[in-house]
Design an enzyme around this catalytic site. Structure first.
Site, short mmCIF file in Angstrom:
data_model
loop_
_atom_site.label_atom_id
_atom_site.label_comp_id
_atom_site.label_asym_id
_atom_site.label_seq_id
_atom_site.Cartn_x
_atom_site.Cartn_y
_atom_site.Cartn_z
N ASP A 503 0.86 -1.19 0.00
CA ASP A 503 0.00 0.00 0.00
C ASP A 503 0.89 1.23 0.00
O ASP A 503 1.37 1.65 1.04
CB ASP A 503 -0.92 0.00 1.22
CG ASP A 503 -1.71 1.30 1.36
OD1 ASP A 503 -2.00 1.90 0.31
OD2 ASP A 503 -2.01 1.70 2.48
N GLY A 507 6.38 0.55 -1.21
CA GLY A 507 6.17 -0.89 -1.38
C GLY A 507 6.19 -1.31 -2.84
O GLY A 507 6.82 -2.31 -3.20
N GLY A 556 -1.43 8.22 4.78
CA GLY A 556 -0.07 7.73 4.93
C GLY A 556 0.05 6.30 4.43
O GLY A 556 -0.92 5.53 4.46
N GLU A 557 1.23 5.95 3.94
CA GLU A 557 1.42 4.62 3.37
C GLU A 557 1.19 3.53 4.42
O GLU A 557 1.75 3.58 5.52
CB GLU A 557 2.84 4.49 2.81
CG GLU A 557 3.11 3.17 2.14
CD GLU A 557 4.31 3.19 1.21
OE1 GLU A 557 4.68 2.14 0.69
OE2 GLU A 557 4.85 4.29 0.99
N GLY A 558 0.38 2.56 4.07
CA GLY A 558 0.03 1.47 4.97
C GLY A 558 -1.35 1.60 5.57
O GLY A 558 -1.93 0.60 6.02
#
Length: 632
Positions: A503, A507, A556-558
């Site tokens: 995500d 990544g 945010g990423e994740g």
């Protein structure tokens, strides 16, 4: 040393101790094995010896390649020395080799020099190597000169080879006892810092937490006291099926694991996924089924190797924190990434709360900081190697701890620009098309910062226009610390059959780089959502990853991955728990495009007859029914 503690191994044991069977079990999962047979062919008057050799041959899989060295015992050292890093060799056994060496046909011979040459080849062997040898040191001294010459020569060979090997195991009555190295102490589970610091990151404070583990320091992991190291510490299902077991051998040097292009890592089960999707059509559901979420069931089935996959009850989030410098960080407030990482360590912030709600373990990983990519390499070659190995070890630690799903997240300053540079270098994208807009803290677009980032990526690509585009070169020149660690995580997770939920740009950039190191890695990745990010959209298309949802979150990423994780678990739980549709259910007709017979066709069923068209055109002008919710 290798991922499970050794690269060259000597297996000792007495007659009928099970040493050969144990050695074969250590390499059975290798993609290819070269079986080096050292004993001479049996003579016509020795039926018992012929039966022993036939028994050994019958146990070898058809995929193994047999090579014999009985005609020239000196050639064994040449075979071992010439083995490539991706190969796996099984030598069985040194007793037969010494017998041939002492044969009068090969006399006069310098036995000591030949044994020394063999030990030198073992010590420098780049391939995975397992040698089998009888242990004669516990027997009586033979009463004949020939017997004493054999035991002396074999004892000398065993000592020399044991000294050259990474590990030595003695098999007694079928039970392996590890002699070298001995099992080292391990930290008890549930202790250690809540953030992991990988190579090259410097020092910094960490906060103790009682529910996390300590990542081992660089170097080989301890070898277990008993049993094959390939399955030690591996959690298992109730039916005994191991989860995330190592499946391959990798070349090693004195500094540790060697990650190189062309690694042969495992693929998901090609049969379990389609079988799981076909099974969904037989379940007792009132509607058309799970729609696009059938892909989740198929993915989980393929990665778990079963048509009825279990929900991912144990998940771990790896939050990679590694800052870039220079123009890549334009528009990012100073200290923002460090504040996000500190929040996560303290169990606060968006990612930590989503992880807690999703019953997922959150680890903050401090990746190496990266230099300005417009001026020079982000990292030097040594730090890239260390970051890749550290990422691999993070995946291994998760697999050993019973984690069944990894979630990659990132919060480093400048990570978006670094990911865009990686995509531009690996997929030929133009920087402006893969760089997301820069949003200020007040929610406004900062186009000046966006243009600065575009110029930074452009200058970095121009600087490296004549540089190689290998995976490690891209990481060193453009990717930097957090993308290198993420790439190592993907490779290590693939080796341990551990699925990864992606995500965000870091990544997917790691996924692009991992293609050149091991193309199997992308098949163990699942993309939660593209989040509207142009870099994620492009990388997903190149990697063949279809996002599961389209939430357009920007937390945010994740965060997207953790948001959909409860949904994925619910889908897997539902697919595993629902009963089959009753066979006498008058409303339970099979859905289109699914064969639910589960066996031979019904001979009494009427044959299908193609209707005759009413004219030269189609039989009807009515639109076809919409089966978009069903899977073909």
């Amino acid at each position: 040393m290798s991922v499970d503690g050794w690269n060259t191994l000597l297996v000792l044991g007495g007659v009928r101790s099970g040493k050969s069977e144990f050695a074969e079990s250590l390499v059975v999962d290798a993609p290819t094995v070269r079986y080096v047979a050292t004993a001479a062919d049996p003579t016509d008057d020795d039926a018992e010896w012929a039966a022993r050799i036939a028994e050994h041959r019958s146990r070898r899989p058809e995929t193994w390649h047999t090579e014999e060295t009985a005609d020239d015992p000196r050639r064994l050292a040449d075979v071992i020395a010439a083995a490539a890093p991706h190969e796996t060799l099984l030598v069985d056994d040194l007793g037969g080799w010494v017998t041939v060496l002492l044969d009068p046909v090969h006399q006069p011979a310098d036995d000591t020099a030949t044994i020394t040459e063999l030990a030198r080849a073992v010590r420098g062997c780049a391939a995975r190597l397992v040698l089998v040898s009888p242990e004669v040191g516990l027997s009586l001294v033979p009463t004949t000169a020939l017997g004493r010459a054999f035991t002396d020569a074999l004892g000398t060979a065993n000592r020399a080879v044991a000294d050259a090997c990474d590990a030595v195991v003695l098999v007694v009555a079928g039970q392996p006892c590890w002699l070298k190295p001995t099992a080292g102490p391990t930290s008890p589970a549930g202790t250690g810092p809540d953030s992991t610091r990988v190579a090259g990151t410097g020092s910094g404070p960490t906060t103790a937490a009682p529910t996390t583990d300590t990542v081992p320091a660089a170097g080989p992991p301890p070898v277990p006291a008993q049993g094959a190291p390939a399955i030690t510490g591996t959690p298992a299902d109730p039916d005994g099926t191991p989860w995330a077991a190592p499946t391959m051998a990798l070349p090693m040097v004195a500094t540790g694991l060697v990650i190189q292009p062309g690694m042969e890592l495992p693929m998901p089960d090609e049969y379990a996924g389609p079988q799981a999707v076909e099974r969904l059509a037989t379940l007792d559901v009132p509607g058309a089924g799970l729609g696009v979420l059938e892909r989740v069931v198929g993915f989980a089935a393929a990665t778990q190797g079963t048509p009825v996959p279990a929900p991912w009850t144990a998940a771990r989030v790896l939050l990679l924190h590694g800052d870039h410098t220079g123009g890549a960080t334009a528009g990012t407030p100073a200290g923002q990434s460090a504040r996000r990482a500190a929040q996560a360590r303290a169990g606060q912030g968006v990612l930590a709360r989503l992880a807690a709600d999703g019953d997922a373990d959150l680890r903050v990983v401090d990746a190496p900081s990266s230099a300005p990519i417009e001026d020079g390499p982000a990292l030097d070659a040594e730090r890239v190697e260390a970051a890749l190995r550290d990422g691999w070890r993070l995946a291994e630690e998760a697999a050993d701890a019973g984690v069944r799903l990894l979630v990659l997240a990132a919060c480093g300053a400048g990570a978006d620009a670094a990911a865009a540079a990686v995509l531009a270098a690996t997929a030929g994208a133009e920087p402006p098309t893969v760089l997301g807009r820069v949003v200020t803290a007040s929610g406004e677009y900062d186009d000046n910062a966006w243009m600065t980032r575009c110029a930074t990526v452009r200058d970095a690509l121009h600087r490296t226009r004549n540089s190689p585009r290998t995976a490690k070169d891209v990481l060193a020149e453009l990717g930097g610390g957090e993308i290198a660690v993420a790439t190592g995580v993907l490779l290590g997770a693939t080796a341990r059959r551990l699925p990864v939920l992606l995500d965000g740009p870091v990544g997917v950039a790691a996924g692009m780089v991992s293609r050149d190191l091991a193309g199997q890695a992308r098949h163990w990745c699942l993309l939660a959502d593209h989040g509207g990010h142009p870099a994620v959209r492009l990388a997903a298309d190149v990697l063949g990853l279809t996002p599961l949802v389209d939430l357009r979150l920007d937390l945010g990423e994740g965060a997207n991955a953790l948001t959909v994780l409860p949904l994925l678990r619910s889908v897997l739980s539902l697919a595993a728990a629902l009963p089959a549709r009753p066979s006498d259910d008058p409303t339970g007709a099979p859905r289109p495009d699914h064969d639910t017979s589960g066996g031979e066709p019904d001979d009494d069923a009427p044959e299908f007859a193609e209707p005759e068209p009413a004219g030269p055109g189609p039989t009807t002008t009515e639109p076809a029914p919409d089966h978009a919710g069903w899977r073909a």
